[in-house]
Design an enzyme around this catalytic site. Structure first.
Site, PDB file in Angstrom:
ATOM      1  N   LYS A 235       8.629  35.459  24.224  1.00  0.00           N
ATOM      2  CA  LYS A 235       8.466  36.905  24.263  1.00  0.00           C
ATOM      3  C   LYS A 235       9.273  37.532  25.401  1.00  0.00           C
ATOM      4  O   LYS A 235       9.951  38.553  25.226  1.00  0.00           O
ATOM      5  CB  LYS A 235       6.981  37.253  24.402  1.00  0.00           C
TER       6      LYS A 235
ATOM      7  N   CYS B 128      -1.359  27.503  15.833  1.00  0.00           N
ATOM      8  CA  CYS B 128      -1.520  28.457  14.733  1.00  0.00           C
ATOM      9  C   CYS B 128      -0.993  27.912  13.419  1.00  0.00           C
ATOM     10  O   CYS B 128      -1.310  28.451  12.353  1.00  0.00           O
ATOM     11  CB  CYS B 128      -0.827  29.768  15.088  1.00  0.00           C
TER      12      CYS B 128
ATOM     13  N   GLU C  59       8.518  36.441  16.077  1.00  0.00           N
ATOM     14  CA  GLU C  59       9.071  35.885  17.302  1.00  0.00           C
ATOM     15  C   GLU C  59      10.343  35.147  16.910  1.00  0.00           C
ATOM     16  O   GLU C  59      10.546  34.823  15.742  1.00  0.00           O
ATOM     17  CB  GLU C  59       8.092  34.897  17.949  1.00  0.00           C
TER      18      GLU C  59
ATOM     19  N   GLU D 287       0.983  37.882  16.083  1.00  0.00           N
ATOM     20  CA  GLU D 287       0.877  36.540  15.493  1.00  0.00           C
ATOM     21  C   GLU D 287      -0.579  36.125  15.634  1.00  0.00           C
ATOM     22  O   GLU D 287      -1.066  35.904  16.743  1.00  0.00           O
ATOM     23  CB  GLU D 287       1.829  35.576  16.211  1.00  0.00           C
TER      24      GLU D 287
END
Length: 496
Positions: free
Chosen positions: A162, A285, A460, A251
């Site tokens: 990020k 994730c 991302e 996300e």
């Protein structure tokens, strides 16, 4: 015994005096207090945002040459690579993940800074095919002060993803790392300063998400929110962000299917499932948390998978031989246990594992767990974020596709098949932001990462991430169209 070290906020190029209220960071493998961090108040958050606005408005970074941004991000990558042993040790302690995983993951993280450095240097504007004697240039400008909320499972990786994209685009950045694993991210402030980033361009602020994170995201002065977290967190911040017209990249998790077909040798399929399911103790994730196995190889596959899963070494994360580390907290252990209990109540068959574990009598560990269950079960439809995996027998390719698409998540999926046509046919049919063929967890700074449905929005990585931190300015240059609209008896006057 000495007191745990305190890690203060990094603001305006310096570590700040500690706040009165502090938060303990717990080593999940030992249950000991590893460090303390600040609990940042609303008034402090507002002051930090104001300081960041001054930084952005000054143009010291927002208007810096592309070559300057390239140099600073490239230098940061070099400095990070030199400090990898330190960061690896920190990540292992604060996440409880095996040091072997941390070495492999962190070795690649500088690549994200190098990639976004290159984008900053080479990304070009555009000239449109505007009709008539007109030149129309499109340029990308930084958004302003952006807020990033980062998680505890991959602290340094996700923060770097990020930060790299946002800085490359010229923004001023405020990062709020998870209070469960913030230490490595707090160390990034000095690293970027040493790389030449102007003070105040990157602020790193600690606190609880429900307090400090909320304060940051509710400010009408910020220009973007980039969140990695859960759906409940998104639901808490989205209404206020929409009221303030603040864009969000989110996300939010997943329930990744691992689709296993008979053309893959069983031994390879089992290795694939172990890797997809149990890296990071299932706390990613894109954990392969649903094994969708074709019935032609189901029995042989399950037999070997259970045998291999039972031999996985749960242990001290600092031991090179450890394969399964801790989960992040006692609450995580309890969540895993609750999923197992619910699965049993729904007639699931626990094939191995199923309960908490301890290492040397301490720590937040959970046994790698495999449960035969139905596609409609609670375990098959909801994210555990731990090493509790659903196995589902499927009769056909069509059923595998149907089950893969049935949950409300759509982040990642993998297809394991040696039939070229089948692999591509199934991948095309799966509704997910990322589909791997004969792979899982593969990631690269150039490859967009993000999902559909309740897995979130935006990306991302890649050019997509960089451009999401910019706004497009259109400049229309007229070199031959006269402003004759209100003249008398003018023919072919142009309005638009």
């Amino acid at each position: 015994m000495s007191s745990p070290r305190h890690h203060s906020n990094w603001v305006d190029g310096a570590y700040q005096p500690p706040t009165v209220t502090r938060i303990a960071v717990i080593n999940p493998a030992t249950e000991e207090t590893l460090a303390t961090i600040d609990s940042t108040s609303l008034s402090s958050v507002n002051a930090i945002i104001q300081s960041s606005l001054v930084n952005f408005s000054s143009g010291i970074w927002s208007k810096a040459d592309a070559s300057t941004r390239f140099s600073v991000l490239s230098k940061a990558a070099t400095l990070m690579r030199a400090r990898l042993p330190e960061f690896i040790a920190l990540e292992t302690k604060q996440t409880g993940r095996p040091v072997r995983e941390m070495r492999a993951q962190l070795a690649r993280i500088p690549e994200w800074l190098e990639y976004f450095a290159s984008l900053a240097r080479t990304h070009e504007g555009r000239v449109t095919p505007f009709k008539g004697p007109v030149v129309n240039t499109l340029t990308r400008l930084p958004l302003g002060v952006v807020v990033q909320i980062t998680p505890w499972n991959h602290p340094l990786l996700i923060a770097t993803k990020k930060i790299g994209a946002a800085l490359a685009a010229g923004n001023s950045v405020i990062v709020k790392p998870s209070e469960s694993a913030p230490i490595s991210v707090l160390e990034m402030g000095k690293l970027f300063q040493d790389a030449g980033l102007p003070d105040g361009t990157l602020q790193i602020v600690s606190g609880y998400g429900r307090e400090t994170g909320k304060f940051l995201c509710e400010s009408p002065l910020i220009a973007k929110i980039d969140l990695t977290g859960g759906l409940l967190t998104y639901a808490a911040i989205a209404p206020n962000a929409s009221k303030n017209l603040i864009p969000i990249t989110a996300e939010l998790g997943g329930k990744a299917p691992v689709c296993i077909f008979p053309s893959v040798p069983v031994e390879k399929a089992v290795k694939a499932a172990l890797f997809a399911s149990f890296i990071a103790s299932g706390q990613t994730c894109v954990t392969g948390s649903r094994l969708l196995v074709h019935s032609d190889i189901y029995d042989e596959f399950v037999k070997l998978l259970v045998e291999r899963t039972k031999t996985l070494r749960v242990g001290n994360p600092t031991d090179d031989r450890t394969q399964i580390g801790a989960v992040i907290s006692r609450a995580s252990v309890e969540r895993c246990s609750a999923f197992v209990m619910k699965a049993v109540m729904e007639n699931g068959n626990v094939l191995c594992g199923g309960g908490p574990a301890r290492v040397d009598g301490k720590g937040f560990f959970f046994q790698p767990t495999l449960i035969e269950t139905s596609a409609e079960s609670n375990l098959s439809c909801n994210e555990v974020f731990g090493p509790v995996i659903a196995i589902i027998r499927c009769k056909s390719e069509e059923e595998i596709i149907k089950i893969a698409n049935e949950t409300s998540f759509a982040l990642g999926a993998s297809v394991w098949s040696n039939d070229f046509n089948q692999a591509h046919r199934v991948a095309e049919s799966i509704d997910a932001g990322i589909v791997w063929i004969n792979g899982h967890h593969l990631n690269d700074p150039s490859s967009p990462w993000g999902g559909f449905k309740e897995s979130g929005m935006g990306k991302e990585n890649g050019i997509e991430a960089f451009e999401s931190y910019t706004k497009v300015k259109s400049t229309v240059i007229n070199y031959g169209q006269e402003p004759t609209w209100f003249d008398d008896e003018v023919e072919n006057a142009r309005y638009g």
